[in-house]
Design an enzyme around this catalytic site. Structure first.
Site, PDB file in Angstrom:
ATOM      1  N   GLY A  53      54.323 116.167 114.986  1.00  0.00           N
ATOM      2  CA  GLY A  53      54.086 115.930 116.398  1.00  0.00           C
ATOM      3  C   GLY A  53      53.307 117.105 116.963  1.00  0.00           C
ATOM      4  N   THR A  54      52.555 116.861 118.025  1.00  0.00           N
ATOM      5  CA  THR A  54      51.690 117.935 118.507  1.00  0.00           C
ATOM      6  C   THR A  54      52.049 118.399 119.916  1.00  0.00           C
ATOM      7  OG1 THR A  54      50.050 116.190 118.927  1.00  0.00           O
ATOM      8  CG2 THR A  54      49.778 117.491 116.955  1.00  0.00           C
TER       9      THR A  54
END
EC number: 3.4.25.1
Length: 281
Positions: A53-54
C-alpha cells in the site's frame, strides 16, 4: 486462538483466568505463533515481493481530523490492485491508514481493532487516544523482524481526543517509534509530494469540507509524481477513501461525496494544469 468446547462443554482455563486487559499479551502467552511478528519466514535472498500500500494523508481541523488514502497497491513496477482499502476504523473515535506490506498491514489493523475492543470490555472504559497510539506502536515494534526482510508496515493513526476536544495525528517508523504530527501528515511512497501540497494549502481554521477537499487534492498531487500512488480513476469509478472523525465519531465519506470532490478538482486542473492560481476551495 480456537476454543475447543466439544469435549467438556467448557472454555479452556486460559479464557477463564484473570489477566491483562491487553489481548496481545494474552495471545503472546497462550498462542504466540498467531501474532504476525512471531511467524517464521523461510530463508530468502533479496527482498520479498508482495503487494504494498502506498500514500496515506491526514489533516486536522478545529472540529476533528480527516484521514484518507489512495486505492492503489503495487508489487515492484506492477499495479497489483487498483481498489485496495487502506483506511480502517480502529474504534468509534480513531482510524488507521496503512502503508507498507498490504497483507501484514491489514492483519495488524484487525489485531489492533480487537486489542481496543478487548480492553474496553475488560476495563469497562475506552483507552485514551494517547494509549491507543502507544498500543499501535508496540504492535509495529513486534514486527521489526519481518520489516528487516522487507515486509514493513508503517501506518498513520488519527483520532478525536475526547479529553482534549480536538483531532490528533500520530506517525510511526518501522521500529515502532511514534511522533505526534501537528496540522497535517503523510506516509507512504507519495508522502513527499502529498506533504508538499498540504504545506501550501493547510490553514488552522479549515472547515470540515475544506479539509476533505485538501486531502483529495494532496493525493492527486502525489499521484501526479509518484507512480505507486493512484489518483481518482473516473473510468473505473475508483476514488480515494476519505474518513472524518469528530466528537460524533467515525464517518466514511460515500463514493458519491468523494467523487464529487474529485470531479471539482479534476475540472480545475483541466483549466489550469500547472497554474499557481488554481484555487483549492
Amino acid at each position: 486462538m480456537e476454543a475447543n468446547t466439544r469435549s467438556t462443554g467448557r472454555l479452556p482455563a486460559a479464557f477463564l483466568t484473570p489477566g491483562s486487559s491487553s489481548f496481545m499479551d494474552f495471545l503472546s502467552e497462550h498462542q504466540p505463533e498467531m501474532l504476525p511478528g512471531k511467524r517464521q519466514l523461510p530463508p530468502v535472498q533479496g527482498v520479498i515481493e508482495a503487494p504494498h500500500g502506498t500514500t496515506i494523508v491526514a489533516v486536522t481541523f478545529p472540529g476533528g481530523v480527516v484521514l484518507a488514502g489512495d486505492r492503489r497497491a503495487t508489487m515492484g513496477n506492477v499495479i497489483a490492485q487498483r481498489d485496495i482499502e487502506k483506511v480502517f476504523p480502529a474504534d468509534e473515535y480513531s482510524a488507521v491508514g496503512i502503508a507498507g506490506t498490504a497483507g501484514l498491514a491489514v492483519e495488524m489493523v484487525k489485531l489492533f481493532q480487537l486489542e481496543l475492543e478487548h480492553f474496553e470490555k475488560v476495563e469497562g472504559a475506552q483507552l485514551s487516544l494517547e494509549g491507543k497510539a502507544n498500543r499501535l506502536s508496540t504492535m509495529i515494534r513486534s514486527n521489526l523482524g519481518m520489516a528487516m526482510q522487507g515486509l514493513a508496515v508503517v501506518p498513520l493513526f488519527a483520532g478525536y481526543d475526547v479529553d482534549r476536544g480536538r483531532g490528533r495525528i500520530f506517525s510511526y517508523d518501522v521500529t515502532g517509534g511514534r511522533s505526534e504530527e501537528h496540522g497535517y501528515a503523510a506516509t507512504g511512497s507519495g508522502s513527499l509530494f502529498a506533504r508538499g501540497a498540504m504545506k501550501k494549502l493547510y490553514a488552522k481554521d479549515l472547515t470540515e469540507d475544506q479539509a476533505t477537499t485538501l486531502v483529495i487534492q494532496a493525493l492527486y498531487d502525489a499521484a501526479d509524481d509518484d507512480s505507486a500512488t493512484g489518483g481518482p480513476d473516473v473510468a473505473r469509478r475508483i476514488y480515494p477513501i476519505v474518513t472524518v472523525i469528530t466528537e460524533s465519531g467515525f464517518r466514511r465519506l460515500t463514493d458519491e461525496e468523494s467523487s464529487e470532490i474529485a470531479r471539482v478538482i479534476l475540472e480545475r486542473r483541466l483549466e489550469q494544469p500547472d497554474g499557481p492560481r488554481a484555487a483549492l476551495y
